[in-house]
Structures are given as C-alpha cells and as structure tokens.
Design an enzyme around this catalytic site. Structure first.
Site, PDB file in Angstrom:
ATOM      1  N   CYS A   2      23.270  33.491  17.037  1.00 28.01           N
ATOM      2  CA  CYS A   2      24.350  34.280  16.421  1.00 28.01           C
ATOM      3  C   CYS A   2      24.095  35.773  16.615  1.00 28.01           C
ATOM      4  O   CYS A   2      22.977  36.216  16.743  1.00 28.01           O
ATOM      5  CB  CYS A   2      24.409  33.995  14.921  1.00 28.01           C
ATOM      6  SG  CYS A   2      24.685  32.284  14.554  1.00 28.01           S
ATOM      7  N   ARG A  28      24.314  36.733  23.954  1.00 33.21           N
ATOM      8  CA  ARG A  28      23.428  35.871  23.145  1.00 33.21           C
ATOM      9  C   ARG A  28      23.939  34.434  23.111  1.00 33.21           C
ATOM     10  O   ARG A  28      23.227  33.532  22.702  1.00 33.21           O
ATOM     11  CB  ARG A  28      23.315  36.429  21.717  1.00 33.21           C
ATOM     12  CG  ARG A  28      22.722  37.835  21.642  1.00 33.21           C
ATOM     13  CD  ARG A  28      22.961  38.456  20.278  1.00 33.21           C
ATOM     14  NE  ARG A  28      22.193  37.815  19.248  1.00 33.21           N
ATOM     15  CZ  ARG A  28      20.939  38.153  18.911  1.00 33.21           C
ATOM     16  NH1 ARG A  28      20.348  39.123  19.575  1.00 33.21           N
ATOM     17  NH2 ARG A  28      20.276  37.529  17.956  1.00 33.21           N
ATOM     18  N   TRP A  74      26.653  30.882  17.010  1.00 28.30           N
ATOM     19  CA  TRP A  74      26.077  29.822  17.859  1.00 28.30           C
ATOM     20  C   TRP A  74      25.753  28.699  16.889  1.00 28.30           C
ATOM     21  O   TRP A  74      24.822  28.798  16.091  1.00 28.30           O
ATOM     22  CB  TRP A  74      24.824  30.346  18.550  1.00 28.30           C
ATOM     23  CG  TRP A  74      24.248  29.409  19.581  1.00 28.30           C
ATOM     24  CD1 TRP A  74      24.638  29.263  20.876  1.00 28.30           C
ATOM     25  CD2 TRP A  74      23.182  28.484  19.376  1.00 28.30           C
ATOM     26  NE1 TRP A  74      23.882  28.317  21.504  1.00 28.30           N
ATOM     27  CE2 TRP A  74      22.980  27.814  20.613  1.00 28.30           C
ATOM     28  CE3 TRP A  74      22.374  28.160  18.302  1.00 28.30           C
ATOM     29  CZ2 TRP A  74      21.999  26.852  20.787  1.00 28.30           C
ATOM     30  CZ3 TRP A  74      21.391  27.200  18.472  1.00 28.30           C
ATOM     31  CH2 TRP A  74      21.221  26.556  19.698  1.00 28.30           C
ATOM     32  N   ASN A  98      22.666  35.184  10.525  1.00 29.35           N
ATOM     33  CA  ASN A  98      21.994  34.584  11.690  1.00 29.35           C
ATOM     34  C   ASN A  98      20.704  33.967  11.170  1.00 29.35           C
ATOM     35  O   ASN A  98      19.890  34.655  10.562  1.00 29.35           O
ATOM     36  CB  ASN A  98      21.696  35.651  12.752  1.00 29.35           C
ATOM     37  CG  ASN A  98      20.937  35.066  13.947  1.00 29.35           C
ATOM     38  OD1 ASN A  98      21.006  33.854  14.175  1.00 29.35           O
ATOM     39  ND2 ASN A  98      20.207  35.891  14.661  1.00 29.35           N
ATOM     40  N   GLY A  99      20.550  32.670  11.374  1.00 28.88           N
ATOM     41  CA  GLY A  99      19.322  31.997  10.915  1.00 28.88           C
ATOM     42  C   GLY A  99      19.658  30.599  10.419  1.00 28.88           C
ATOM     43  O   GLY A  99      20.754  30.088  10.630  1.00 28.88           O
ATOM     44  N   GLU A 471      10.709  26.017  37.139  1.00 34.31           N
ATOM     45  CA  GLU A 471      11.645  27.136  36.920  1.00 34.31           C
ATOM     46  C   GLU A 471      12.892  26.953  37.773  1.00 34.31           C
ATOM     47  O   GLU A 471      14.019  27.156  37.285  1.00 34.31           O
ATOM     48  CB  GLU A 471      10.959  28.458  37.231  1.00 34.31           C
ATOM     49  CG  GLU A 471      11.861  29.682  37.114  1.00 34.31           C
ATOM     50  CD  GLU A 471      12.502  29.857  35.741  1.00 34.31           C
ATOM     51  OE1 GLU A 471      12.060  29.184  34.780  1.00 34.31           O
ATOM     52  OE2 GLU A 471      13.466  30.628  35.628  1.00 34.31           O
ATOM     53  N   LYS A 475      16.652  26.732  36.175  1.00 41.70           N
ATOM     54  CA  LYS A 475      17.710  27.661  36.606  1.00 41.70           C
ATOM     55  C   LYS A 475      18.960  26.891  37.002  1.00 41.70           C
ATOM     56  O   LYS A 475      20.069  27.205  36.594  1.00 41.70           O
ATOM     57  CB  LYS A 475      17.240  28.509  37.801  1.00 41.70           C
ATOM     58  CG  LYS A 475      16.399  29.683  37.472  1.00 41.70           C
ATOM     59  CD  LYS A 475      17.133  30.837  36.856  1.00 41.70           C
ATOM     60  CE  LYS A 475      17.023  31.038  35.378  1.00 41.70           C
ATOM     61  NZ  LYS A 475      15.956  30.638  34.565  1.00 41.70           N
ATOM     62  N   GLU A 478      20.677  24.998  33.979  1.00 41.54           N
ATOM     63  CA  GLU A 478      21.231  25.788  32.871  1.00 41.54           C
ATOM     64  C   GLU A 478      22.501  26.535  33.256  1.00 41.54           C
ATOM     65  O   GLU A 478      23.323  26.812  32.402  1.00 41.54           O
ATOM     66  CB  GLU A 478      20.194  26.707  32.261  1.00 41.54           C
ATOM     67  CG  GLU A 478      19.743  27.865  33.061  1.00 41.54           C
ATOM     68  CD  GLU A 478      18.790  28.744  32.237  1.00 41.54           C
ATOM     69  OE1 GLU A 478      17.864  29.308  32.820  1.00 41.54           O
ATOM     70  OE2 GLU A 478      18.977  28.868  31.008  1.00 41.54           O
ATOM     71  N   HIS A 494       5.040   7.573  40.799  1.00 43.47           N
ATOM     72  CA  HIS A 494       4.569   6.820  39.618  1.00 43.47           C
ATOM     73  C   HIS A 494       5.712   6.491  38.665  1.00 43.47           C
ATOM     74  O   HIS A 494       5.571   6.544  37.453  1.00 43.47           O
ATOM     75  CB  HIS A 494       3.486   7.638  38.897  1.00 43.47           C
ATOM     76  CG  HIS A 494       2.254   7.812  39.709  1.00 43.47           C
ATOM     77  ND1 HIS A 494       1.308   6.830  39.873  1.00 43.47           N
ATOM     78  CD2 HIS A 494       1.854   8.843  40.491  1.00 43.47           C
ATOM     79  CE1 HIS A 494       0.352   7.255  40.685  1.00 43.47           C
ATOM     80  NE2 HIS A 494       0.657   8.476  41.074  1.00 43.47           N
ATOM     81  N   LYS A 592      20.896  33.577  24.660  1.00 39.87           N
ATOM     82  CA  LYS A 592      19.934  34.416  25.377  1.00 39.87           C
ATOM     83  C   LYS A 592      18.624  34.527  24.616  1.00 39.87           C
ATOM     84  O   LYS A 592      17.556  34.543  25.204  1.00 39.87           O
ATOM     85  CB  LYS A 592      20.509  35.829  25.573  1.00 39.87           C
ATOM     86  CG  LYS A 592      19.594  36.771  26.350  1.00 39.87           C
ATOM     87  CD  LYS A 592      19.323  36.262  27.733  1.00 39.87           C
ATOM     88  CE  LYS A 592      18.405  37.167  28.531  1.00 39.87           C
ATOM     89  NZ  LYS A 592      18.033  36.557  29.833  1.00 39.87           N
TER      90      LYS A 592
END
Ligand code: AGP
Length: 597
Positions: A2, A28, A74, A98-99, A471, A475, A478, A494, A592
C-alpha cells in the site's frame, strides 16, 4: 504494498498533491485507490478499484481543501473492491493504513460486542473503529492513539483525519514506513519520499511506536507518552524526476541505466575513503539475508567469496531466517540485501540481528530507508530511483557491490594478489566497454513466440549460472506471467525432467568453463526428449553443440561475468511481456516493496 499520502497546507494544492503523490507511489503495486478530504465542513471520501485514472476521473480537482489523505491499496485482508478500498471511516475518524493488524479478529469481536458494526473485510476498518472508540471514551486524540497502539499486534503506518480537528492530521507508525515532508506552511506525509520530493527536499522519518499530530507549519511527535524531537533530513541520491525518457516503460529504461550506474559505482567504492569499511578480519562467518532478486544477488555473492576467497558463505531467505535458530555471534557479519530497504522480512531479521549484538551490513538503494538505519555498515547501490516492480539495475548493482566487498575482504586478508587486481581491472574495463553495445544486441529474440504457448519453461545452470538461472526465471515469470522454474542443471533428471515434452523451452546458462561440458550433457538429455533448447554461453566457449537457439555473451571474466550474463534475460523478460501487451512496470499482484510479511 500500500501507498500512503497526506497533506495539510494550501487549500488550492491539496487535490494535486494527493493525486500526484498517489501517482508516484503507483510503482509499489496496487489494486484500488482512494482519497478523503475536508470540504464544506464534512469529510468527503472517494474510492475506486483498478488504476489511479479511475479515481482521477471522479475527483473534482478544483475543490479547495486544506487537508487530505490518499491511498493505493495492495490487498491483504479482503478482495480488491470499493468497499475494501481505503480510506476507511468510523464515527469521527477517517484513515488510510499500510500494514497488517494481526489481532484484527479479537479486536473486531470486542468492538462488535460494544455495538459497532463493520461493512468491509479489512483489518484497517477495525483499526479505525478502535481509534474512534478510544477517542469517544477519552475525548483526547493523542491519548486515544496511545490506547489504540497498546492493543494492536501487527504493523501499521496510519494517517487519519478527525472531524473534530480541522487543522491537523494524525499519524501512527510501527514497522511500515512513514515520512513527513516539511514545507513552508505545509506538511506532506507519505510512505516514501518519492511522493513529495518534487515539493520539498526536507523530511523526517517516523520510527517505530511513534505517533503524533501534524499541522501546517509544525508537528508534535510522541513516543511512550512523551513528545520527542525529530531530526530534519535532506533528500539525497533520489532522482525525483526520474522519468521514462524515450523508453516505453521504466523497466526498459532502467536496464539501459545499468552501464552508467556500474561505472559510477566502481569509481566510488574503489576510493576507500568514500565509505566506512568493516574490519573484515574479525569475521569467521558471513551470512547473506534477503528476499527475491536480492536473494539471487546474494547467491552470486556466495559464489564469488567461495570461488575466489575460499571462504564459505551462507545465503538465507529472510522469511525463513527470521523464524529459525540463528547461528551468529561477534565473529559473524550478516549482510542484508534490499533495493527498497523496506522489505518487512528483511527488516525483521535486521532488528533481530541488531538485538543480538551481531554486526551487519546493508546493501540498499534507498537513502535513509529503514534497513539502512538498522545496520552497522551501509553500502548504497547508487542505482537511482527504481520504479519498475521487476528489479534490473537494482539487481545488477547488488551483484557489483558483492565484487567490491570481495576485493575489500581479500585485500584485508592479504590474499588479493596482483593477478586478481589485474583480473579485476581488466574485467571491469571490458564489462564497461561491451555492456552498452551488447544491450542493443539483445533487443531481438526472433524465437520469443516459442516460449509463449508452453505450459512451463525451465532455466538450468551450475554454480553461479544456477544463481543466474534463478534470477532469469523470476524476471520472466514476474513480468510475463509465464510459468517458469530454475533448477541446478544436474537436478533436472532427478524428477523434473518428467515435465519435458515436445517443445518445452529449456534455457541453459553455461558460462562457467569448469562445468560447461556437464551442462551440455544435461541439455542433450532435454533435447533427446524433444525439448526446445536455448543455450546461453560465452563467445569463448561456444562450440558446435546442436541446440535450437543460442545467446552468445561476451567473456568479461569470472569476477564480472554474472553482471554481463543476466542482461539478455532482463531484456528477454521485457520483450516477452511487451509482446503479450502486459503492464510491464506494474505486474499483477506484485508490489515494489513488500512491507508486510
Ligand atoms: C524482483 O524483481 C522482485 N520485485 C522482488 O523479488 C524483490 O527483489 C524482492 O521483493 C526484494 O525487494 P527488496 O530488494 O526491496 O528487499
């Protein structure tokens, strides 16, 4: 996570400050927005799901109001909806938050037993109802805040309006970031300074369990019932007006920022007087703690220290580290890696390490972020504001700093030889020389369509190539939402190789001469089962292996190779997302800075 904005000041500015602030916090990640403001003696609230433009379309920007708050949500509790969007109101109190209020259910039950009803599924509405309840029972807002904070378990950055007080805003802070921007006869409040840095370069940061009253030209901040003085800081290192320039999105621009950032970074840190360097000789153990891409950068750091310094390094996910038995003491250095410096899990670990009296070092991008104020040493990434949710320049800068730390470490141990220094200077020079032309070379992947209609794709590698595979895979998934996984190349057979079928894309990253032939064998196993094989290897290793596609990467040398090798995968992810016409800078569900656990 948020985003919060608040403003008290000139009545003709409020709407612009709120909407501009929310726009700067869009990076964000969010699913709904809202604002509240005093108007004709009432508090007016406007909320919309979807993008900020939905809200902008219903806001009368000519409204004159001296006080306002805004929010990008969010969702944590309750699905994205106008009902669950912030601001939330109960009685006299209207707030944005926010939280996470972890004990919302018990608090909600207590309030319901007092006859209070709720209309949303959110924890925030419970927080607002408790604030209002305590205010009604004390008729004193500061006391009401103290009584509210004493009952809450969880994290919060709260800005709220009390209808009875038309000349101030109220704030409360614990774990989630909250800053005050100090103007002339006006005060800004925000989750991060990018929301107000165009209006003022002076700010102060609220610390945990601080709360208070914010007026036009001063503020009263309290902790444990006493008023405290807050230091005023000046904004530095944040390009407030960072914009996309000629690029179609921030992610693309930020990839092209990398060459300049690296050049400045190496120059800065090679000057040993430019920053506080730890006395590395006291440490017998290094632990690296981070999340997401920052964790992947830490994996590269591990490979560098183990390969060149012959020194073992442990890398841990912060979300795991914070709940495990931590084996660290006065001879341990814990390195926290975080672009935002606000990631809840990483901060929780830094607080735990600080409480244990263990030395820590932060690799962080945002100046004065919470993490940068919790560690003994800070290595700023100097990457400038990163606005795309998917990190690229941030990750590359983190890896570069691990090369710098390795060099500092080995110099102090007297193991940094002339040959290594020559390798460092040569590799750095080659990297900085070829990186920009190479970026342009990686702008065209004719085979992207072969990735798109597959149920999944895989990235494999060994040692640092495995860390790079992690990574590269993150990338891609996402920003393009394609299902993707990374595996140690030797692991595929395996179990996971059962998923390989005709045309399944498998990327093999093989830039390590020592393991190149082994990874080639793994590729042939995939090819034999009809997989679609893309090999990423060095121009010096390339041979006539039969693969479907090749990505050729300049051999800069093992110290810097990872910084070079990730570039085509950063651009590949961007191009796939672009082909799919997705919102590249704001991927669905992502934030973010993950300021909740
Ligand atoms: C990376 O592209 C993601 N946005 C995510 O994995 C990110 O790296 C992670 O959330 C950690 O963020 P931080 O570096 O700000 O702590």
């Amino acid at each position: 996570m948020c985003g919060i904005v608040g403003y008290i000041g000139q009545k003709e500015k409020t709407m612009n400050v709120l909407l501009n602030g929310l726009e700067r916090l869009e990076y964000r990640g969010y699913d709904s927005t809202g604002i509240a403001y005093f108007h004709k003696n009432n508090v007016e609230i406007l909320k919309k799901t979807g993008k900020l433009n939905q809200l902008k379309n219903v806001v009368n920007k000519n409204i004159q109001s001296e006080i306002g708050i805004g929010h990008t949500r969010w969702a944590t509790h309750g699905k994205p909806s106008e009902l669950n969007a912030h601001p939330h109101c109960c009685g006299k109190i209207t707030a944005v938050h926010n939280g996470i209020i972890e004990n919302m259910n018990s608090l909600k039950k207590k309030l319901q037993d007092e006859g209070i009803s709720f209309i949303s599924d959110t924890d925030t509405e419970v927080l607002v109802a408790l604030l209002n309840y305590e205010y009604e029972h004390t008729n004193h807002m500061v006391t009401a805040m103290e009584r509210t904070m004493s009952q809450i378990i969880g994290s919060y950055a709260v800005v709220f309006i009390n209808e009875d007080d038309k000349d101030c805003l109220y704030v409360m802070k614990k774990d989630s970031p909250l800053l005050l921007g100090i103007g002339n006869q006006e005060t800004y409040i925000a989750s991060d300074m990018s929301a107000f840095c165009e209006f003022t370069n002076q700010y102060c940061i609220l610390d945990d369990e601080e709360y208070g009253v914010v007026e036009k030209n001063h503020y009263h901040i309290y902790k444990d019932g006493k008023e405290i003085k807050k230091d005023i800081e000046k904004i530095e290192g944040l390009s407030c007006l960072s914009n996309k320039e000629a690029y179609d999105c921030y992610m693309h621009k930020e990839i092209y920022d990398i060459p300049k950032i690296l050049k400045e970074l190496f120059t800065f840190y090679e000057d040993e007087h430019s920053h506080l360097i730890p006395d590395y000789k006291k440490y017998h153990k290094i632990q690296i703690v981070a999340c997401g891409s920052a964790y992947h950068a830490g994996m590269i750091g591990k490979c560098l220290f183990e390969q060149f310094a012959n020194f073992p390094v442990e890398v841990e996910y912060a979300s795991e580290y914070r709940y495990k038995t931590i084996f660290a003491d006065e001879n341990t250095l814990v390195i926290f890696v975080s672009q935002s410096g606000e990631t809840a899990d990483t901060i929780a670990c830094a607080k735990k390490i600080k409480s244990m009296g263990v030395d820590s070092l932060a690799i962080v991008n945002v100046y004065n972020s919470t993490l940068s104020r919790l560690t003994n040493y800070v290595y700023y990434m100097k990457a400038g504001e990163e606005r795309a949710v998917a990190t690229t320049k941030g990750y590359s800068s983190q890896v570069a700093i691990f090369v710098i730390l390795l060099r500092e470490w080995m110099k102090q141990q007297k193991t940094w030889s002339k040959e290594l220094e020559a390798m460092y200077q040569d590799g750095k020079e080659k990297l900085l020389k070829v990186i920009t032309p190479c970026l342009k070379q990686y702008e065209h992947f004719s085979w992207i369509s072969n990735l798109i209609n597959q149920p999944s794709n895989f990235f494999i590698g060994r040692r640092s190539d495995y860390a790079l595979s992690m990574e590269a895979s993150l990338k891609l998934k996402e920003v393009s939402y394609l299902n993707s996984s990374a595996y140690a190349a030797g692991e595929l057979k395996h179990g996971t190789i059962s998923l390989i079928e005709e045309k399944t894309p498998v990327f093999a990253i093989a830039t390590d001469e020592y393991t190149y032939s082994k990874t080639k064998s793994n590729l042939m196993e995939v090819k034999a089962r009809g997989g679609y094989v893309i090999l990423a290897t060095l121009d010096t290793l390339d041979d006539s292996i039969d693969v479907d596609e090749k990505i050729i990467i300049p051999d800069v040398n093992p110290l810097f190779q990872s910084i070079m090798t990730i570039l085509p995968f950063q651009l590949l992810s961007y191009h796939v997302a672009k082909k799919l016409k997705l919102d590249i800078d704001h991927p669905r569900n992502l934030a973010k800075s993950v300021t909740v656990e």
